[in-house]
Design an enzyme around this catalytic site. Structure first.
Site, mmCIF file in Angstrom:
data_model
loop_
_atom_site.group_PDB
_atom_site.id
_atom_site.type_symbol
_atom_site.label_atom_id
_atom_site.label_comp_id
_atom_site.label_asym_id
_atom_site.label_seq_id
_atom_site.Cartn_x
_atom_site.Cartn_y
_atom_site.Cartn_z
ATOM 1 N N ASP A 118 -22.576 -2.704 3.874
ATOM 2 C CA ASP A 118 -21.386 -2.005 3.388
ATOM 3 C C ASP A 118 -20.896 -2.585 2.061
ATOM 4 O OD1 ASP A 118 -21.646 -0.655 5.711
ATOM 5 O OD2 ASP A 118 -19.987 -1.653 6.740
ATOM 6 N N SER A 147 0.857 -1.186 0.000
ATOM 7 C CA SER A 147 0.000 0.000 0.000
ATOM 8 C C SER A 147 0.888 1.228 0.000
ATOM 9 C CB SER A 147 -0.884 -0.002 1.250
ATOM 10 O OG SER A 147 -1.429 1.284 1.437
HETATM 11 C C1 GLA Z 1 -21.034 -1.596 10.100
HETATM 12 C C2 GLA Z 1 -21.413 -2.935 9.482
HETATM 13 C C3 GLA Z 1 -22.720 -2.829 8.679
HETATM 14 C C4 GLA Z 1 -23.819 -2.147 9.498
HETATM 15 C C5 GLA Z 1 -23.308 -0.869 10.165
HETATM 16 C C6 GLA Z 1 -24.307 -0.265 11.118
HETATM 17 O O1 GLA Z 1 -20.704 -0.664 9.107
HETATM 18 O O2 GLA Z 1 -20.395 -3.391 8.619
HETATM 19 O O3 GLA Z 1 -23.113 -4.106 8.251
HETATM 20 O O4 GLA Z 1 -24.359 -3.027 10.451
HETATM 21 O O5 GLA Z 1 -22.109 -1.080 10.871
HETATM 22 O O6 GLA Z 1 -25.443 0.145 10.438
#
Ligand code: GLA
Length: 388
Positions: free
Chosen positions: A174, A68
């Site tokens: 995410d 990186s």
């Molecule tokens: C983190 C997790 C997600 C979600 C958020 C809270 O980012 O990776 O899956 O649960 O927290 O909304």
């Protein structure tokens, strides 16, 4: 590919006959729908313009070398040997987990040299880990000449790697947001069915500002898993009345009649009320009622602070400074919480005064210097070879 990245790649790995290709995966800001992806809920994340770029080139053997430009760590993974989690591998465990999943799924991987560079603050709640995972899957599939069009499969593979290899029991939000992001749109994702559609983020004279508390997320992983356990405890107490499709669908009256523990009741109240706020937010974004959207953001923060207890003093201080600053229609923490970033909906003309005011309020409250990013909803993971 940006010239400096190509130059650094050759400096690290030498020049070679094969093409150096580049790929990008964004971070995400969740607009609303927090801590309900793992409760069968609706979430509304958007990919952002900040993200991670990878320059990669195939090798003629089975060695993966990862570097990186933002960190001196050098990671090597031999595809002929079992890939296990290793604390000494640091950030390299995110790509390593994805590599293992790709191999388990039968992808014919060859050795690759890879150089990452990022504009995403690490550990700030903007999903740098999901970005790294999706980027690894996307670029390694592309170099293996395997299809990259099944974004759902990529998102699920990366979530599995994070759950099983990294050991964080995250939901699907995410990885989905990083893979499916779309310019000027948020993703309205039903985490139970994984159905989604895009909601245009038309903010007119307003902008979403990301505010970094500069407080790294502390205890986030252990507290995160603890919240999941608490939600499962509520479901167990609901017994045969527990909704099959997630706690967000439980009637509040059922919680009141089955759950006496005040902490578990509060956790459930956040989950159930956040789902309603996401539904309302999707409606008001379509009608352009930004004042209502801003109010929902702030209500979400209050619920995460008082009922779900995942904010902490730094996120509370920055949100409170934002709400007192000029031009702010609403603000909330984004992501898992316990530090990291918050977002605020701010009148564009007021952005300079807003940031000055939040900075001084937050600095006075915490002694920390915040950072601000004015960003907009952006595209998900894609190849950037040939782009300047
Ligand atoms: C983190 C997790 C997600 C979600 C958020 C809270 O980012 O990776 O899956 O649960 O927290 O909304």
């Amino acid at each position: 590919m940006r010239p400096f990245l190509a130059k650094e790649f050759v400096h690290l790995y030498g020049s070679g006959d094969r093409e150096v290709r580049s790929f990008f995966a964004p971070g995400r800001a969740n607009l609303i729908g927090e801590h309900i992806d793992y409760n069968g809920g609706l979430v509304m994340p958007a990919a952002v313009t900040l993200g991670i770029t990878a320059a990669c080139r195939l090798r003629s053997d089975y060695l993966i070398r990862l570097r990186s430009s933002d960190d001196p760590l050098a990671v090597e993974i031999d595809l002929d040997r079992p890939i296990e989690p290793d604390p000494a591998r640091g950030w390299g465990n995110y790509p390593a987990g994805v590599l293992r999943e790709l191999l388990l799924q039968g992808v014919d991987l060859r050795g690759i040299d890879i150089l990452f560079t990022t504009t995403l603050p690490q550990g700030a709640g903007l999903s740098s880990s999901a970005a790294m995972e999706v980027l690894t899957a996307f670029s390694f599939l592309a170099l293996a000449e395997a299809p990259t069009s099944d974004l759902r499969a990529i998102a699920l593979l990366c979530q599995k790697a994070e759950n099983q290899f990294v050991g964080v029991n995250c939901g699907i939000m995410d990885q989905f947001a990083v893979a499916f992001g779309k310019e000027d749109c948020a993703l309205l994702l039903d985490c139970e069915s994984q159905d989604y559609h895009y909601v245009p983020v038309a903010l007119g004279e307003h902008a979403l500002i990301i505010m970094n508390t500069s407080r790294p997320r502390r205890l986030a992983d252990s507290k995160y898993n603890e919240r999941r356990t608490e939600c499962n405890a509520v479901l167990r107490l609901l017994g045969t009345d527990a909704p099959r499709n997630g706690l967000v669908h439980a009637p509040w009256s059922d919680v009141l009649s089955h759950v006496s523990d005040p902490v578990l009741r509060r956790r459930a109240r956040h989950v159930i009320s956040e789902q309603v706020r996401v539904e309302q937010a999707a409606r008001v974004l379509v009608t352009g009622d930004l004042a209502a959207f801003g109010r929902l953001l702030t209500e979400s923060h209050t619920s995460l602070r008082d009922d779900y207890e995942v904010t902490g003093p730094h996120l509370d201080a920055i949100v409170s400074a934002a709400l007192q600053a000029p031009g702010c229609l609403g603000a909330r923490m984004t992501g898992a919480g316990f530090g990291g970033c918050a977002i605020a909906l701010v009148e564009q003309a007021e952005i300079p005064d807003f940031t000055v005011s939040v900075r001084s309020g937050y600095l006075a409250a915490t002694g920390l210097e915040p950072a601000f990013y004015v960003t907009h909803a952006a595209d998900g993971a894609h190849e950037t070879t040939g782009e300047g």
